[in-house]
Design a protein around this motif. Structure first.
Motif, PDB file in Angstrom:
ATOM      1  N   ARG A  53       1.110  -0.293   1.098  1.00 26.35           N
ATOM      2  CA  ARG A  53       1.513   0.435   2.299  1.00 26.35           C
ATOM      3  C   ARG A  53       2.569   1.437   1.885  1.00 26.35           C
ATOM      4  O   ARG A  53       3.545   1.095   1.221  1.00 26.35           O
ATOM      5  CB  ARG A  53       2.074  -0.488   3.369  1.00 26.35           C
ATOM      6  CG  ARG A  53       2.549   0.271   4.620  1.00 26.35           C
ATOM      7  CD  ARG A  53       3.130  -0.631   5.664  1.00 26.35           C
ATOM      8  NE  ARG A  53       2.145  -1.539   6.197  1.00 26.35           N
ATOM      9  CZ  ARG A  53       1.305  -1.250   7.196  1.00 26.35           C
ATOM     10  NH1 ARG A  53       1.350  -0.063   7.756  1.00 26.35           N
ATOM     11  NH2 ARG A  53       0.453  -2.131   7.623  1.00 26.35           N
ATOM     12  N   ALA A  54       2.394   2.685   2.272  1.00 25.84           N
ATOM     13  CA  ALA A  54       3.297   3.756   1.845  1.00 25.84           C
ATOM     14  C   ALA A  54       4.658   3.619   2.508  1.00 25.84           C
ATOM     15  O   ALA A  54       4.765   3.354   3.703  1.00 25.84           O
ATOM     16  CB  ALA A  54       2.694   5.101   2.188  1.00 25.84           C
ATOM     17  N   ASP A  55       5.704   3.792   1.692  1.00 26.80           N
ATOM     18  CA  ASP A  55       7.084   3.846   2.186  1.00 26.80           C
ATOM     19  C   ASP A  55       7.632   5.259   2.077  1.00 26.80           C
ATOM     20  O   ASP A  55       8.767   5.515   2.442  1.00 26.80           O
ATOM     21  CB  ASP A  55       7.990   2.939   1.338  1.00 26.80           C
ATOM     22  CG  ASP A  55       7.777   1.475   1.648  1.00 26.80           C
ATOM     23  OD1 ASP A  55       7.128   1.164   2.652  1.00 26.80           O
ATOM     24  OD2 ASP A  55       8.274   0.649   0.864  1.00 26.80           O
ATOM     25  N   ASN A  56       6.857   6.167   1.543  1.00 27.68           N
ATOM     26  CA  ASN A  56       7.313   7.512   1.248  1.00 27.68           C
ATOM     27  C   ASN A  56       6.688   8.475   2.244  1.00 27.68           C
ATOM     28  O   ASN A  56       5.547   8.289   2.654  1.00 27.68           O
ATOM     29  CB  ASN A  56       6.872   7.864  -0.184  1.00 27.68           C
ATOM     30  CG  ASN A  56       7.675   8.968  -0.787  1.00 27.68           C
ATOM     31  OD1 ASN A  56       7.957   9.951  -0.132  1.00 27.68           O
ATOM     32  ND2 ASN A  56       8.034   8.809  -2.045  1.00 27.68           N
ATOM     33  N   ASP A  57       7.413   9.524   2.637  1.00 34.06           N
ATOM     34  CA  ASP A  57       6.848  10.492   3.573  1.00 34.06           C
ATOM     35  C   ASP A  57       6.069  11.594   2.856  1.00 34.06           C
ATOM     36  O   ASP A  57       5.651  12.558   3.472  1.00 34.06           O
ATOM     37  CB  ASP A  57       7.933  11.097   4.457  1.00 34.06           C
ATOM     38  CG  ASP A  57       9.045  11.751   3.647  1.00 34.06           C
ATOM     39  OD1 ASP A  57       9.091  11.531   2.427  1.00 34.06           O
ATOM     40  OD2 ASP A  57       9.866  12.469   4.241  1.00 34.06           O
ATOM     41  N   MET A  58       5.840  11.415   1.561  1.00 36.98           N
ATOM     42  CA  MET A  58       5.020  12.336   0.791  1.00 36.98           C
ATOM     43  C   MET A  58       3.683  11.646   0.491  1.00 36.98           C
ATOM     44  O   MET A  58       3.585  10.428   0.549  1.00 36.98           O
ATOM     45  CB  MET A  58       5.714  12.713  -0.516  1.00 36.98           C
ATOM     46  CG  MET A  58       7.120  13.243  -0.344  1.00 36.98           C
ATOM     47  SD  MET A  58       7.179  14.998  -0.134  1.00 36.98           S
ATOM     48  CE  MET A  58       7.126  15.528  -1.815  1.00 36.98           C
ATOM     49  N   VAL A  59       2.671  12.444   0.144  1.00 33.03           N
ATOM     50  CA  VAL A  59       1.335  11.923  -0.112  1.00 33.03           C
ATOM     51  C   VAL A  59       1.030  12.056  -1.605  1.00 33.03           C
ATOM     52  O   VAL A  59       1.199  13.133  -2.171  1.00 33.03           O
ATOM     53  CB  VAL A  59       0.280  12.697   0.714  1.00 33.03           C
ATOM     54  CG1 VAL A  59      -1.110  12.154   0.462  1.00 33.03           C
ATOM     55  CG2 VAL A  59       0.619  12.622   2.188  1.00 33.03           C
ATOM     56  N   PRO A  60       0.563  10.980  -2.248  1.00 32.36           N
ATOM     57  CA  PRO A  60       0.293  11.066  -3.688  1.00 32.36           C
ATOM     58  C   PRO A  60      -1.023  11.767  -3.986  1.00 32.36           C
ATOM     59  O   PRO A  60      -1.930  11.802  -3.168  1.00 32.36           O
ATOM     60  CB  PRO A  60       0.225   9.594  -4.112  1.00 32.36           C
ATOM     61  CG  PRO A  60      -0.225   8.883  -2.891  1.00 32.36           C
ATOM     62  CD  PRO A  60       0.377   9.635  -1.734  1.00 32.36           C
ATOM     63  N   TYR A  61      -1.108  12.327  -5.189  1.00 34.83           N
ATOM     64  CA  TYR A  61      -2.363  12.879  -5.692  1.00 34.83           C
ATOM     65  C   TYR A  61      -3.321  11.720  -5.928  1.00 34.83           C
ATOM     66  O   TYR A  61      -2.906  10.605  -6.227  1.00 34.83           O
ATOM     67  CB  TYR A  61      -2.162  13.538  -7.054  1.00 34.83           C
ATOM     68  CG  TYR A  61      -1.500  14.891  -7.070  1.00 34.83           C
ATOM     69  CD1 TYR A  61      -0.485  15.220  -6.205  1.00 34.83           C
ATOM     70  CD2 TYR A  61      -1.887  15.832  -8.009  1.00 34.83           C
ATOM     71  CE1 TYR A  61       0.131  16.447  -6.257  1.00 34.83           C
ATOM     72  CE2 TYR A  61      -1.268  17.073  -8.075  1.00 34.83           C
ATOM     73  CZ  TYR A  61      -0.265  17.373  -7.190  1.00 34.83           C
ATOM     74  OH  TYR A  61       0.338  18.590  -7.250  1.00 34.83           O
ATOM     75  N   PHE A  62      -4.624  12.007  -5.836  1.00 36.28           N
ATOM     76  CA  PHE A  62      -5.608  11.032  -6.272  1.00 36.28           C
ATOM     77  C   PHE A  62      -5.495  10.879  -7.783  1.00 36.28           C
ATOM     78  O   PHE A  62      -5.197  11.836  -8.495  1.00 36.28           O
ATOM     79  CB  PHE A  62      -7.019  11.471  -5.895  1.00 36.28           C
ATOM     80  CG  PHE A  62      -7.301  11.330  -4.432  1.00 36.28           C
ATOM     81  CD1 PHE A  62      -7.530  10.088  -3.870  1.00 36.28           C
ATOM     82  CD2 PHE A  62      -7.311  12.439  -3.607  1.00 36.28           C
ATOM     83  CE1 PHE A  62      -7.777   9.947  -2.520  1.00 36.28           C
ATOM     84  CE2 PHE A  62      -7.560  12.314  -2.256  1.00 36.28           C
ATOM     85  CZ  PHE A  62      -7.791  11.063  -1.717  1.00 36.28           C
ATOM     86  N   ASN A  63      -5.716   9.693  -8.268  1.00 32.20           N
ATOM     87  CA  ASN A  63      -5.631   9.360  -9.694  1.00 32.20           C
ATOM     88  C   ASN A  63      -4.225   9.496 -10.261  1.00 32.20           C
ATOM     89  O   ASN A  63      -4.059   9.545 -11.476  1.00 32.20           O
ATOM     90  CB  ASN A  63      -6.612  10.185 -10.542  1.00 32.20           C
ATOM     91  CG  ASN A  63      -8.038   9.824 -10.256  1.00 32.20           C
ATOM     92  OD1 ASN A  63      -8.367   8.665 -10.052  1.00 32.20           O
ATOM     93  ND2 ASN A  63      -8.894  10.819 -10.210  1.00 32.20           N
ATOM     94  N   ALA A  64      -3.211   9.552  -9.411  1.00 29.99           N
ATOM     95  CA  ALA A  64      -1.835   9.605  -9.905  1.00 29.99           C
ATOM     96  C   ALA A  64      -1.465   8.231 -10.452  1.00 29.99           C
ATOM     97  O   ALA A  64      -1.784   7.204  -9.842  1.00 29.99           O
ATOM     98  CB  ALA A  64      -0.879   9.994  -8.782  1.00 29.99           C
ATOM     99  N   PRO A  65      -0.799   8.167 -11.594  1.00 30.20           N
ATOM    100  CA  PRO A  65      -0.405   6.872 -12.158  1.00 30.20           C
ATOM    101  C   PRO A  65       0.631   6.169 -11.281  1.00 30.20           C
ATOM    102  O   PRO A  65       1.511   6.803 -10.712  1.00 30.20           O
ATOM    103  CB  PRO A  65       0.198   7.233 -13.518  1.00 30.20           C
ATOM    104  CG  PRO A  65      -0.233   8.628 -13.790  1.00 30.20           C
ATOM    105  CD  PRO A  65      -0.481   9.273 -12.484  1.00 30.20           C
TER     106      PRO A  65
END
Length: 177
Positions: A53-65
């Motif tokens: 569950r995301a705690d960050n208000d930013m969205v990660p890239y797909f395939n991000a480590p």
């Protein structure tokens, strides 16, 4: 000296699209990042993957480590799903990791360079309305023909749609013939 003719289906212009033009290795190991930020907590396990569950208000890239707090990579973002304000993500683990070795609510981390602002995924607000500019002659650029101009001869400089040579200006000049 004439160049040899290329084989059918090949051209000389299409060669050389290697690493410099977007090719190259996709799974290049960048090593551990200089810093990491918290991305979310473990919610569930599903078919060998982690669901965070995301705690960050930013969205990660797909395939991000994805990393632990000690910057050890454990896997990569596989999918992002759920509502925009509290999205979830699945993490595909590296082959040497097992999902059972992690505890619920354990935090996970990501390289801050692999995050995008949420505003990139939200609809843009409408542009402020400015003063209206009055056009003469509708959308046809002020001509009497209305929208899109006429057809056939008389379209200004250029080739004139295959009807003779036009009025010039359509290529290199080799003098008058």
């Amino acid at each position: 000296i004439p160049l040899p003719r290329p084989l059918s289906g090949m051209s000389f212009r299409g060669r050389g699209r290697g690493i410099g033009r977007g090719g190259g290795r996709r799974d290049y190991d960048e090593g551990p990042p200089e810093s990491v930020v918290k991305i979310g907590k473990l919610m569930n396990l599903c078919e060998g993957d982690l669901v965070l569950r995301a705690d960050n208000d930013m969205v990660p890239y797909f395939n991000a480590p994805i990393y632990l707090d000690n910057k050890q990579q454990i896997g990569k973002i596989d999918e992002i799903f759920g509502p925009m304000n509290e999205y979830l993500m699945s993490v595909k683990l590296l082959p040497n990791m097992t999902a059972d070795s992690f505890k619920r609510k354990q935090p996970f981390y990501i390289n801050p360079m692999k995050l995008l602002p949420m505003s990139r995924f939200l609809p843009k607000p409408p542009a402020p309305k400015g003063p209206k500019v009055k056009r003469i002659g509708g959308t046809g650029g002020g001509s009497y023909r209305g929208r899109g101009g006429g057809r056939g001869v008389g379209r200004g400089r250029g080739s004139g749609r295959g009807r003779g040579r036009g009025r010039g200006g359509g290529g290199f000049s080799r003098g008058r013939r």
